[in-house]
Design an enzyme around this catalytic site. Structure first.
Site, PDB file in Angstrom:
ATOM      1  N   THR A  15       1.194  -1.144   0.130  1.00  0.00           N
ATOM      2  CA  THR A  15       0.275   0.413   0.079  1.00  0.00           C
ATOM      3  C   THR A  15       0.319   1.347   0.219  1.00  0.00           C
ATOM      4  O   THR A  15       0.561   2.124  -0.358  1.00  0.00           O
ATOM      5  CB  THR A  15      -1.420  -0.104   1.443  1.00  0.00           C
ATOM      6  OG1 THR A  15      -1.878  -1.471   1.239  1.00  0.00           O
ATOM      7  CG2 THR A  15      -1.667   1.318   1.677  1.00  0.00           C
ATOM      8  N   SER A  61       1.512  -7.485  -1.165  1.00  0.00           N
ATOM      9  CA  SER A  61       2.291  -8.769  -0.859  1.00  0.00           C
ATOM     10  C   SER A  61       1.126 -10.388   0.089  1.00  0.00           C
ATOM     11  O   SER A  61       2.100 -10.533  -0.035  1.00  0.00           O
ATOM     12  CB  SER A  61       2.526  -8.003   1.613  1.00  0.00           C
ATOM     13  OG  SER A  61       1.816  -8.316   1.896  1.00  0.00           O
ATOM     14  N   CYS A 275      -4.723 -18.306  20.171  1.00  0.00           N
ATOM     15  CA  CYS A 275      -4.456 -17.273  21.275  1.00  0.00           C
ATOM     16  C   CYS A 275      -3.227 -16.829  21.022  1.00  0.00           C
ATOM     17  O   CYS A 275      -2.281 -17.460  21.180  1.00  0.00           O
ATOM     18  CB  CYS A 275      -4.652 -17.732  22.942  1.00  0.00           C
ATOM     19  SG  CYS A 275      -5.571 -18.362  23.531  1.00  0.00           S
TER      20      CYS A 275
HETATM   21  N1  ASP Z   1      -2.515  -5.764   0.712  1.00  0.00           N
HETATM   22  C1  ASP Z   1      -2.270  -4.487   0.824  1.00  0.00           C
HETATM   23  C2  ASP Z   1      -0.417  -5.614   0.904  1.00  0.00           C
HETATM   24  O1  ASP Z   1      -0.480  -6.698   1.027  1.00  0.00           O
HETATM   25  C3  ASP Z   1      -1.769  -3.801   2.097  1.00  0.00           C
HETATM   26  C4  ASP Z   1      -1.154  -2.948   2.503  1.00  0.00           C
HETATM   27  O2  ASP Z   1      -0.153  -3.383   2.084  1.00  0.00           O
HETATM   28  O3  ASP Z   1      -0.864  -2.684   3.766  1.00  0.00           O
HETATM   29  O4  ASP Z   1       0.643  -5.285  -0.105  1.00  0.00           O
END
Ligand code: ASP
Length: 338
Positions: A15, A61, A275
């Site tokens: 992101t 990712s 947990c």
């Molecule tokens: N879907 C994105 C990723 O893991 C989410 C992020 O980067 O916050 O690449």
């Protein structure tokens, strides 16, 4: 003090560098580079010098696994002598897995390797990307760190102790069984006694192989016999996420023969807890002592992310099954408390 330090940023996607497109958010290399050039703090005198290399292609990712872990590991190994520290810009979804994998792969690592990313892209006016990146750069230049860490939302966590806890909070990660290594307020406050001491041996990289492993989460009413067909000798290891301190449902008479069969086939079975906080204690309850008797090993307070990465690592290192079983119950990079 950090002025002369040189940091290599490895940009894998996520992101942090994404932009809105007609198909949703996706990584945009050139625009992200341009946006970084527009942040004067990244070039301030008190910041370390830095270079950036891009993984090709840049990925969300969710698509990062063994191949990409090897690629990131190779980039670090190739530049290990040239840089004082490393940042891996990464999506949040699997960041804890990559941090765990790198912690095992980078043998005798004595330098800071900091994974970070953001919940909101850098291109948005309100974002967490800027602070995560600036603080990660300062941390990557800090002489006190000699391990793979994850920095996010004001907390520096041991990489192989971390898990993603929130899909939308800016404080998205935690390491519930190991206190943060540092927290940021007006100052960056280190918990120095929690940090690794520098490794003395020669740095090497253990590449990983795509080992066939699995994760099973037990739930009330689980029909264990459905898993019998996959418990063949092809399956090298299974992480079982059990209830509480290592307990399985009462229909254990279905599960135990399957575990015994798997153990006979040579599959390594690791018992973890659902947990997030606390540890597995095989033998505290009848329902868990049966697991040990059937041949399973305890993951104590390891995260599922670290257990998966550790299985990949130990099998890739070519150890015998007995050696792997032994090491799964030992802390080799601070990933569990015995
Ligand atoms: N879907 C994105 C990723 O893991 C989410 C992020 O980067 O916050 O690449």
């Amino acid at each position: 003090m950090n002025k002369q330090k040189k940091i290599l940023i490895i940009y894998t996607g996520g992101t942090i560098g994404m932009q809105k497109t007609d198909h949703g958010l996706s990584p945009q290399k050139e625009r992200f580079h341009r946006q970084l050039e527009e942040i004067p703090e990244l070039y301030a005198g008190e910041m370390p010098l830095w270079d950036m290399v891009d993984m090709d292609p840049l990925l969300d990712s969710s698509n990062i696994a063994v191949r990409e872990w090897n690629e990131i590991g190779q980039m670090i190994a190739q530049h290990y002598e040239t840089y004082d520290g490393f940042i891996v810009l990464h999506g949040t979804d699997t960041m804890a897995y990559t941090a765990s994998a790198l912690s095992f792969m980078l043998e005798n690592n004595a330098k800071p390797v900091i994974l970070t990313g953001s919940q909101i892209p850098l291109c948005e006016i309100r974002n967490d990307a800027r602070d995560n990146l600036i603080t990660a750069l300062l941390l990557a230049a800090d002489d006190r760190i000699h391990e793979v860490c994850l920095y996010f939302g004001g907390k520096l966590l041991r990489g192989n102790r971390s898990s993603k806890f929130s899909a939308d909070d800016l404080i998205a990660f935690d390491s519930p069984n190991y206190l943060p290594l540092a927290e940021t307020g007006i100052e960056i406050r280190f918990r120095e006694e929690g940090l690794f001491q520098p490794e003395r041996g020669e740095f090497t990289l253990q590449l990983l192989k795509e080992i066939p492993i699995g994760v099973i989460k037990v739930f009330p009413g689980i029909q264990f016999e459905l898993f019998d067909p996959i418990m063949t000798e092809k399956l090298k290891g299974v992480v079982i996420e059990t209830f509480g301190a290592g307990n399985i449902p009462g229909n254990a008479d279905q599960l135990l023969p399957i575990i015994e069969k798997a153990a006979r086939n040579g599959t390594i079975i690791i018992v973890c807890s659902q947990c997030p906080h606390g540890r597995v204690s095989l033998g505290t309850y009848e329902t868990s002592s049966q697991l040990r008797a059937a041949g399973a090993v305890s993951g104590y307070d390891i995260t599922t992310e670290a257990a998966v990465a550790k299985l990949y690592y130990l099998f890739s290192a070519g150890l015998s099954r007995e050696q792997i079983k032994k090491r799964m119950e030992m802390s080799i990079r601070g990933e569990m408390t015995i």
